[in-house]
Design a protein around this motif. Structure first.
Motif, PDB file in Angstrom:
ATOM      1  N   PRO A 158      46.965  42.335  46.157  1.00  0.00           N
ATOM      2  CA  PRO A 158      45.961  43.354  45.883  1.00  0.00           C
ATOM      3  C   PRO A 158      44.552  42.780  45.992  1.00  0.00           C
ATOM      4  CG  PRO A 158      46.794  42.500  43.815  1.00  0.00           C
ATOM      5  CD  PRO A 158      47.613  41.860  44.931  1.00  0.00           C
ATOM      6  N   ALA A 159      43.604  43.659  46.228  1.00  0.00           N
ATOM      7  CA  ALA A 159      42.201  43.279  46.081  1.00  0.00           C
ATOM      8  C   ALA A 159      41.950  43.283  44.575  1.00  0.00           C
ATOM      9  CB  ALA A 159      41.298  44.278  46.777  1.00  0.00           C
ATOM     10  N   VAL A 160      41.305  42.245  44.073  1.00  0.00           N
ATOM     11  CA  VAL A 160      41.104  42.090  42.629  1.00  0.00           C
ATOM     12  C   VAL A 160      39.630  42.253  42.302  1.00  0.00           C
ATOM     13  CG1 VAL A 160      41.398  40.529  40.665  1.00  0.00           C
ATOM     14  CG2 VAL A 160      43.083  40.530  42.523  1.00  0.00           C
ATOM     15  N   PHE A 161      39.362  43.054  41.272  1.00  0.00           N
ATOM     16  CA  PHE A 161      37.998  43.329  40.834  1.00  0.00           C
ATOM     17  C   PHE A 161      37.910  43.211  39.319  1.00  0.00           C
ATOM     18  CE2 PHE A 161      39.031  45.934  44.484  1.00  0.00           C
ATOM     19  CZ  PHE A 161      37.975  45.710  45.359  1.00  0.00           C
ATOM     20  N   ARG A 162      36.704  43.117  38.824  1.00  0.00           N
ATOM     21  CA  ARG A 162      36.417  43.271  37.398  1.00  0.00           C
ATOM     22  C   ARG A 162      35.469  44.453  37.290  1.00  0.00           C
ATOM     23  NH1 ARG A 162      38.900  40.579  33.510  1.00  0.00           N
ATOM     24  NH2 ARG A 162      39.672  38.569  34.166  1.00  0.00           N
ATOM     25  N   VAL A 163      35.861  45.448  36.519  1.00  0.00           N
ATOM     26  CA  VAL A 163      35.051  46.647  36.319  1.00  0.00           C
ATOM     27  C   VAL A 163      34.790  46.772  34.833  1.00  0.00           C
ATOM     28  CG1 VAL A 163      34.974  49.155  36.586  1.00  0.00           C
ATOM     29  CG2 VAL A 163      36.105  47.763  38.323  1.00  0.00           C
ATOM     30  N   GLU A 164      33.526  46.655  34.461  1.00  0.00           N
ATOM     31  CA  GLU A 164      33.131  46.709  33.054  1.00  0.00           C
ATOM     32  C   GLU A 164      33.991  45.784  32.209  1.00  0.00           C
ATOM     33  OE1 GLU A 164      33.018  50.811  31.830  1.00  0.00           O
ATOM     34  OE2 GLU A 164      31.550  51.316  33.381  1.00  0.00           O
ATOM     35  N   GLY A 165      34.238  44.601  32.739  1.00  0.00           N
ATOM     36  CA  GLY A 165      35.007  43.595  32.032  1.00  0.00           C
ATOM     37  C   GLY A 165      36.512  43.740  32.146  1.00  0.00           C
ATOM     38  N   ARG A 166      36.988  44.836  32.709  1.00  0.00           N
ATOM     39  CA  ARG A 166      38.434  45.057  32.841  1.00  0.00           C
ATOM     40  C   ARG A 166      38.918  44.618  34.217  1.00  0.00           C
ATOM     41  NH1 ARG A 166      39.665  51.115  30.908  1.00  0.00           N
ATOM     42  NH2 ARG A 166      41.047  50.844  32.673  1.00  0.00           N
ATOM     43  N   LEU A 167      40.081  44.010  34.224  1.00  0.00           N
ATOM     44  CA  LEU A 167      40.698  43.571  35.468  1.00  0.00           C
ATOM     45  C   LEU A 167      41.287  44.776  36.189  1.00  0.00           C
ATOM     46  CD1 LEU A 167      41.495  41.088  37.147  1.00  0.00           C
ATOM     47  CD2 LEU A 167      43.603  40.981  35.809  1.00  0.00           C
TER      48      LEU A 167
END
Length: 147
Positions: A38-47
């Motif tokens: 998967p493409a991995v992101f952090r959004v507002e501190g959430r994985l």
């Protein structure tokens, strides 16, 4: 075409292959079930993991357990036989109401907090097709005016 079903407040059933993506499931287990990287992101501190081939955004808590699922256009998503993703917003709303379901409309669609899902669309222009479905666990109070 992929076909998914909302399974109460347990999660999203992706059908053959990956099966049920259950809330609280460990990230490594979800990744193995879906396969690929998967493409991995952090959004507002959430994985967040994005699986393009599944049209899924998966959000995890601090312990890397599944806590929220967002489905984009592509797959068919149903709840009690009603197609949620793709048809005109007004049609989806009418069919769910005919089942006796009552949701709360916001600027971005309609949420059924007691059932654990939301449909993203354009309530101000109900002929526009729905473009997203979000599935979440018990205790979540989603407000679609915050989108």
């Amino acid at each position: 075409m992929k076909r998914y079903s909302i399974r109460g407040r347990d999660g999203l059933d992706t059908g053959p292959g990956a099966g049920l993506l259950a809330f609280g499931q460990e990230r490594a287990e979800v990744t193995r079930a879906l396969g690929g990287d998967p493409a991995v992101f952090r959004v507002e501190g959430r994985l967040r993991d994005y699986f393009n081939q599944w049209s899924l955004n998966l959000f995890y808590d601090e312990a890397e357990r599944l806590g929220f699922v967002s489905v984009e256009l592509g797959p068919e998503v149903r709840y009690r036989g009603v197609q949620l993703l793709g048809p005109p917003y007004e049609d989806v709303y009418r069919e769910l109401t005919a089942l006796g379901l009552r949701g709360v409309e916001g600027e971005a669609g309609i949420v059924f907090n007691d059932l654990g899902f939301a449909i993203l669309g354009a309530p101000e222009d109900p002929g526009v097709h729905t473009w997203g479905v979000e599935v979440f666990p018990p205790g979540t109070d989603l407000d679609l005016d915050d989108y």
